[in-house]
Design an enzyme around this catalytic site. Structure first.
Site, PDB file in Angstrom:
ATOM      1  CB  ALA A 191       0.541   4.189  -4.551  1.00 61.80           C
ATOM      2  N   GLY A 192      -0.354   4.716  -0.955  1.00 64.13           N
ATOM      3  CA  GLY A 192      -1.300   5.623  -0.353  1.00 64.13           C
ATOM      4  C   GLY A 192      -0.934   6.529   0.599  1.00 64.13           C
ATOM      5  N   GLY A 238       0.788  -0.737  -0.017  1.00 62.24           N
ATOM      6  CA  GLY A 238      -0.315   0.088  -0.360  1.00 62.24           C
ATOM      7  C   GLY A 238       0.792   1.165  -0.328  1.00 62.24           C
ATOM      8  CG  HIS A 246      -6.981  -0.439  14.860  1.00 57.22           C
ATOM      9  ND1 HIS A 246      -6.639   0.686  16.265  1.00 57.22           N
ATOM     10  CD2 HIS A 246      -6.816  -0.056  14.427  1.00 57.22           C
ATOM     11  CE1 HIS A 246      -6.846   1.859  15.306  1.00 57.22           C
ATOM     12  NE2 HIS A 246      -6.554   1.554  14.008  1.00 57.22           N
ATOM     13  CG  ASP A 248      -5.392   2.399  19.374  1.00 55.29           C
ATOM     14  OD1 ASP A 248      -6.231   2.976  18.483  1.00 55.29           O
ATOM     15  OD2 ASP A 248      -5.022   1.321  18.528  1.00 55.29           O
TER      16      ASP A 248
HETATM   17  N1  LIG Z   1      -4.196   0.177  12.819  1.00 56.04           N
HETATM   18  C1  LIG Z   1      -4.323   1.715  12.397  1.00 56.04           C
HETATM   19  O1  LIG Z   1      -3.966   1.875  14.240  1.00 56.04           O
HETATM   20  C2  LIG Z   1      -4.517   2.525  11.580  1.00 56.04           C
HETATM   21  C3  LIG Z   1      -4.211   3.824  10.988  1.00 56.04           C
HETATM   22  C4  LIG Z   1      -4.435   4.470  10.437  1.00 56.04           C
HETATM   23  C5  LIG Z   1      -5.259   3.851   8.769  1.00 56.04           C
HETATM   24  N2  LIG Z   1      -5.083   2.298   9.221  1.00 56.04           N
HETATM   25  C6  LIG Z   1      -5.690   1.814   8.325  1.00 56.04           C
HETATM   26  O2  LIG Z   1      -4.202   1.294   6.854  1.00 56.04           O
HETATM   27  C7  LIG Z   1      -4.921   1.054   5.475  1.00 56.04           C
HETATM   28  C8  LIG Z   1      -4.230   2.053   5.013  1.00 56.04           C
HETATM   29  O3  LIG Z   1      -4.327   3.692   4.824  1.00 56.04           O
HETATM   30  P1  LIG Z   1      -4.491   4.607   4.380  1.00 56.04           P
HETATM   31  O4  LIG Z   1      -5.148   5.663   4.495  1.00 56.04           O
HETATM   32  O5  LIG Z   1      -3.022   4.336   3.494  1.00 56.04           O
HETATM   33  O6  LIG Z   1      -5.415   3.962   2.094  1.00 56.04           O
HETATM   34  P2  LIG Z   1      -4.946   4.541   0.945  1.00 56.04           P
HETATM   35  O7  LIG Z   1      -6.259   3.871   0.289  1.00 56.04           O
HETATM   36  O8  LIG Z   1      -4.782   5.971   0.885  1.00 56.04           O
HETATM   37  O9  LIG Z   1      -4.383   3.696   0.679  1.00 56.04           O
HETATM   38  C9  LIG Z   1      -3.991   2.192   0.372  1.00 56.04           C
HETATM   39  C10 LIG Z   1      -3.219   1.699  -0.837  1.00 56.04           C
HETATM   40  O10 LIG Z   1      -3.031   0.515  -0.562  1.00 56.04           O
HETATM   41  C11 LIG Z   1      -3.188  -0.214  -1.821  1.00 56.04           C
HETATM   42  N3  LIG Z   1      -3.134  -1.356  -1.924  1.00 56.04           N
HETATM   43  C12 LIG Z   1      -4.751  -1.996  -1.968  1.00 56.04           C
HETATM   44  N4  LIG Z   1      -4.527  -3.295  -1.856  1.00 56.04           N
HETATM   45  C13 LIG Z   1      -4.066  -3.908  -1.693  1.00 56.04           C
HETATM   46  C14 LIG Z   1      -2.916  -4.958  -1.847  1.00 56.04           C
HETATM   47  N5  LIG Z   1      -3.761  -6.277  -2.399  1.00 56.04           N
HETATM   48  N6  LIG Z   1      -1.550  -5.372  -2.594  1.00 56.04           N
HETATM   49  C15 LIG Z   1      -0.858  -3.922  -2.554  1.00 56.04           C
HETATM   50  N7  LIG Z   1      -1.369  -3.099  -1.336  1.00 56.04           N
HETATM   51  C16 LIG Z   1      -2.737  -2.538  -2.267  1.00 56.04           C
HETATM   52  C17 LIG Z   1      -3.632   0.569  -1.956  1.00 56.04           C
HETATM   53  O11 LIG Z   1      -3.760   1.103  -3.801  1.00 56.04           O
HETATM   54  C18 LIG Z   1      -3.390   1.621  -2.055  1.00 56.04           C
HETATM   55  O12 LIG Z   1      -2.398   2.845  -2.722  1.00 56.04           O
HETATM   56  C19 LIG Z   1      -6.483   1.088   5.884  1.00 56.04           C
HETATM   57  O13 LIG Z   1      -7.287  -0.143   6.485  1.00 56.04           O
HETATM   58  C20 LIG Z   1      -7.025   2.267   7.181  1.00 56.04           C
HETATM   59  O14 LIG Z   1      -8.586   1.962   8.179  1.00 56.04           O
HETATM   60  C21 LIG Z   1      -4.807   1.967   9.988  1.00 56.04           C
HETATM   61  O1  LIG Z   2      -9.772   4.927  12.345  1.00 55.27           O
HETATM   62  C1  LIG Z   2      -9.515   4.107  11.120  1.00 55.27           C
HETATM   63  O2  LIG Z   2     -10.363   4.169  10.573  1.00 55.27           O
HETATM   64  C2  LIG Z   2      -8.534   5.034  10.733  1.00 55.27           C
HETATM   65  C3  LIG Z   2      -7.827   4.020  11.813  1.00 55.27           C
HETATM   66  O3  LIG Z   2      -7.326   2.640  12.340  1.00 55.27           O
HETATM   67  C4  LIG Z   2      -7.734   4.851  12.948  1.00 55.27           C
HETATM   68  O4  LIG Z   2      -7.399   4.446  14.249  1.00 55.27           O
HETATM   69  O5  LIG Z   2      -7.422   6.581  13.182  1.00 55.27           O
END
Ligand SMILES: NC(=O)c1ccc[n+]([C@@H]2O[C@H](COP(=O)([O-])OP(=O)(O)OC[C@H]3O[C@@H](n4cnc5c(N)ncnc54)[C@H](O)[C@@H]3O)[C@@H](O)[C@H]2O)c1
Ligand SMILES: O=C(O)C[C@H](O)C(=O)O
Length: 328
Positions: free
Chosen positions: A14-15, A12, A188, A160
């Site tokens: 590029a995200g 991911g 989470h 968190d």
């Molecule tokens: N655990 C935590 O505390 C926490 C905190 C924030 C966000 N997140 C989670 O992190 C994830 C990413 O968030 P983001 O804001 O960067 O999202 P985003 O949509 O900006 O980026 C996600 C990227 O993943 C890529 N992707 C999708 N499927 C894929 C695959 N099979 N293989 C490789 N890449 C793939 C997409 O093309 C995209 O570029 C989300 O699930 C979000 O909810 C978790």
């Molecule tokens: O809450 C979300 O979906 C994004 C991430 O898990 C967060 O805690 O900020």
């Protein structure tokens, strides 16, 4: 030619989290200024083109801690020989969604990536699942990688944990560095249990410093709902703070925590500690030393804590039951 530098894979990439994470990894914030890293960027095929731009920017930073950057849409290529694997790629939730709404959408990704890790990753690799629902995605990846040690897998609750420290610092007027032994238990998600019963603030019991009503009636919900509050305000989920927590998590795991007597929070495969069902990925208090994360055992709980710890465990059981078809 095989890189001799630690290989750090990011799915991911590029995200939005990827964009915040890569530059910090490349600038030495994971392993220090004296250690070059080799970055391995994984994306879906449609997004690999975007990675060309990210790669150009990484080059243009002229980091002396960046050995090389490779991009791919193939998970085995990305994870082969990796030392650190950040599984970020997933669909993030939008306004009004709960993280578990993403369960089915993301479960298939983590089962395929678990299989790829099993096939090619170093058995000593450290894996951090960030993509939501992080605990259950981690469970899926881990169960699909039976040849990897279960303790190689972790889910991110460090964000968190950091949110909890920030709330306590703000409320008490003390520095974050003066707070010790805060804990996030469980998932989470909105059922997570931010626990300050064992915490200290500048050496005093946290519950002697902050008001217990504030803790129970305001702070708990503020930490549980912080991700949703950020989505509402920003129109997108947290990215820079998530990337920062991911670095904190991996750095402390690999190099050891800064303060020996502190506790950190990590989602780990349960071995039944605190009565949690074996095999669930549950966030525990841990201490990181010698390259290992060890669950802190023997903490006692009042009825309030015990009930909250069970509520979040129950949600994890329900999430696992919803994706049973993807477990081998
Ligand atoms: N655990 C935590 O505390 C926490 C905190 C924030 C966000 N997140 C989670 O992190 C994830 C990413 O968030 P983001 O804001 O960067 O999202 P985003 O949509 O900006 O980026 C996600 C990227 O993943 C890529 N992707 C999708 N499927 C894929 C695959 N099979 N293989 C490789 N890449 C793939 C997409 O093309 C995209 O570029 C989300 O699930 C979000 O909810 C978790
Ligand atoms: O809450 C979300 O979906 C994004 C991430 O898990 C967060 O805690 O900020």
């Amino acid at each position: 030619m095989l890189s001799t530098y630690p290989k750090v894979a990011v799915s991911g990439s590029a995200g939005q989290i990827g964009y915040a994470l890569l530059f910090r990894l490349a600038s030495g914030q994971l392993l220090g200024d004296a250690c070059k890293v080799s970055l391995s960027l994984l994306e879906i095929p449609q997004a690999v083109g975007t990675l060309d731009g990210v790669q150009m920017e990484l080059q243009d930073c002229a980091f002396d801690t960046l050995a090389d950057v490779k991009k791919t849409a193939d998970a085995e290529t990305a994870f082969g020989d990796a030392d650190f694997i950040f599984l970020v790629g997933a669909r993030p939730r939008g306004p009004g969604m709960e993280r578990k709404d993403l369960l089915q959408a993301n479960a298939a990704i983590f089962s395929a990536q678990g299989k790829a890790i099993n096939a090619v990753a170093k058995r000593t690799a450290r894996i951090l699942v960030v993509g939501n629902p992080a605990n259950t995605n981690c469970l899926i990846a881990q169960q699909n990688a039976p040849d990897m040690p279960p303790e190689a897998f972790s889910a991110m609750t460090r964000l968190d944990h950091n949110r909890l420290l920030a709330q306590l610092a703000q409320q008490s007027g003390q520095a974050v560095a003066d707070i010790r032994r805060a804990i996030i238990w469980g998932n989470h998600s909105a059922t997570q249990y931010p626990d300050i019963h064992h915490a200290t603030i500048d050496g005093q019991a946290a519950l002697d410093v902050v008001d217990e009503d504030w803790y129970r009636n305001q702070m708990l919900a503020a930490v549980q709902q912080r991700g949703a509050a950020i989505i509402k305000a920003r129109g997108a989920s947290s990215a820079a703070s998530a990337a920062s927590a991911a670095i904190d998590h991996m750095r402390d795991w690999a190099l050891g925590q800064k303060v020996a007597e502190d506790y950190l929070s990590m989602g780990l495969v349960s071995n039944g500690e605190y009565g949690v069902q074996n095999g669930l990925v549950y966030s525990y208090p841990v201490q990181c030393a010698g390259g290992k994360a060890t669950v802190v055992e023997g903490l006692e709980h009042n009825d309030f804590s015990a009930e909250k710890m069970q509520t979040t465990e129950k949600e994890l059981q329900e999430e696992r039951d919803a994706i049973r078809n993807l477990l081998p």
